[in-house]
Design an enzyme around this catalytic site. Structure first.
Site, mmCIF file in Angstrom:
data_model
loop_
_atom_site.group_PDB
_atom_site.id
_atom_site.type_symbol
_atom_site.label_atom_id
_atom_site.label_comp_id
_atom_site.label_asym_id
_atom_site.label_seq_id
_atom_site.Cartn_x
_atom_site.Cartn_y
_atom_site.Cartn_z
ATOM 1 N N LYS A 12 3.702 3.248 3.522
ATOM 2 C CA LYS A 12 5.023 3.695 2.748
ATOM 3 C C LYS A 12 4.605 3.619 1.565
ATOM 4 O O LYS A 12 5.196 4.928 0.431
ATOM 5 C CB LYS A 12 5.640 2.512 3.280
ATOM 6 N N THR A 13 3.820 3.182 0.963
ATOM 7 C CA THR A 13 3.756 3.399 -0.404
ATOM 8 C C THR A 13 3.388 4.648 -1.439
ATOM 9 O O THR A 13 3.484 5.658 -1.653
ATOM 10 C CB THR A 13 3.266 2.347 -1.139
ATOM 11 N N ASP B 49 9.268 -1.378 -3.096
ATOM 12 C CA ASP B 49 8.602 -2.206 -1.857
ATOM 13 C C ASP B 49 9.427 -3.335 -1.656
ATOM 14 O O ASP B 49 9.903 -3.932 -2.429
ATOM 15 C CB ASP B 49 6.926 -2.006 -1.469
ATOM 16 N N THR C 210 9.844 -3.699 5.644
ATOM 17 C CA THR C 210 9.134 -3.761 7.319
ATOM 18 C C THR C 210 10.057 -4.570 8.241
ATOM 19 O O THR C 210 9.386 -4.820 9.502
ATOM 20 C CB THR C 210 7.743 -4.690 7.138
ATOM 21 N N ARG D 260 -4.965 1.376 6.671
ATOM 22 C CA ARG D 260 -4.936 0.205 5.597
ATOM 23 C C ARG D 260 -6.048 -0.284 6.305
ATOM 24 O O ARG D 260 -7.206 -0.893 5.895
ATOM 25 C CB ARG D 260 -3.748 -0.852 5.076
#
Length: 350
Positions: A86-87, A131, A180, A239
């Site tokens: 997302k980032t 975020d 999330t 990740r």
């Protein structure tokens, strides 16, 4: 594209965080500022972003149309499990639009002046990335409503009977929110996003491509079979894939291996007790306790947590989700139950 960070994009994990936890470890959280290590593995353009094909198509059309109209991109809400990019997507959007991306997180916006300071300093068409946006407090949300809808900042000046509202114009900007827990956003905030998109877990083929790309950036010679082996163990999460690859690189460097093979990947990740399906020691302990200690279940969460010496909330939020997703564990009205697939995995791992 310039990047400005305010606060931390992500919650600092506990010191005992697991290798396969999708939340960023401390150095990755710092990198998501993002300037440091993990940023070196991030794609910069949509063409380089692997996977999430529907998301890329939708955002690509929006970017192209926005540039043709010379307007700010509609506000974007990205939601889905942690570690899926997302980032990274927010940074890619800024790069595609040729603007600066300012990055912060909702927990860092504790006081009204924190978010006011960010908003008034935004330049035309810039991106503001928040975020964990579901954790915004009520005051910060109320400041965002007119800012998102009318590019206006409503400020209350004075107190009591002398209080009055003053409106300040803002430069047109794009808010990119990441969460999330999309269901935890208030309806007024959610309704102000023009684009709401979910990021899905990645398939093996995309993960293998991500691992191979990362290996190239890390200057690590990696067999295709080795890349696939990492992809199988990363729980569908880039990740985690990058984190596992770094641990493999460490073993390869210490052992003097010029090229990484699937056998070396297996040996390296076995040292960290991550098996071929991505389960670690905590996952297997839970399944083993269910099978051997309680005859397969059902067992209540508190009882299971006491037997493992874990906090029930941690067990439910961190350990269980992947086991449920893989069909190795079931939640029933009477408690947790190990499935036949779970038993078979334990037998194969024995």
């Amino acid at each position: 594209m310039a990047i400005v960070s305010s606060g931390s994009a992500g919650v600092a994990p506990e010191p005992h965080q697991r290798l396969v936890d999708p939340a960023p470890v401390p150095e990755e959280a710092a990198a998501e500022a993002p300037i440091l290590r993990e940023d070196s593995l991030r794609p910069r353009r949509l063409a380089d972003y692997i996977g999430q094909s529907e998301l890329k198509q939708v955002l690509g059309i929006a970017v192209e149309a926005t540039q043709a109209r010379e307007e700010a991109l509609d506000h974007v809400l990205l939601y889905g499990p942690p570690g899926l990019g997302k980032t990274t997507m927010a940074l890619v959007l800024a790069e595609e639009l040729g603007v600066r991306c300012r990055i912060t997180s909702a927990p860092a916006l504790e006081r009204p002046r924190d978010i006011v300071g960010l908003l008034v300093n935004l330049q035309p068409r810039e991106l503001l990335f928040i975020d964990e946006i579901h954790r915004l407090n009520r005051v910060a949300e109320e400041i965002l409503y007119p800012a998102m809808e009318d590019f206006r900042l409503d400020l209350t000046v004075g107190k009591g009977t002398t209080a009055r509202t003053r409106s300040l114009p803002l430069a047109p900007f794009t808010l990119v929110g990441a969460t999330t827990r999309a269901g935890s956003l208030s309806s007024p905030l959610r309704d102000r996003f023009g684009l709401i998109q979910r990021l899905e877990f990645y398939g093996l083929e995309d993960l293998q491509a991500i691992v191979q790309r990362a290996a190239g950036l890390l200057q690590l010679e990696l067999d295709s079979a080795a890349a696939l082996e990492v992809a199988r163990r990363c729980r569908g999460t880039p990740r985690i894939a990058n984190r596992l690859l770094r641990r493999v690189r460490d073993v390869a460097a210490v052992g003097g291996h010029g090229r990484v093979t699937a056998v070396l990947v297996h040996e390296a990740l076995s040292l960290h007790r991550v098996d071929g399906r991505g389960l670690d020691a905590s996952d297997r302990r839970l399944l083993q306790l269910l099978q051997d200690g309680y005859g397969g279940g059902p067992v209540g969460l508190d009882t299971l947590a006491a037997g493992l010496g874990e906090d029930p909330a941690t067990l439910e939020a961190v350990v269980e989700p992947f086991l449920l997703q893989q069909g190795l564990l079931q939640r029933t009205p009477r408690g947790r139950v190990i499935t036949e697939a779970g038993r078979a995995h334990l037998d194969a791992a024995a």
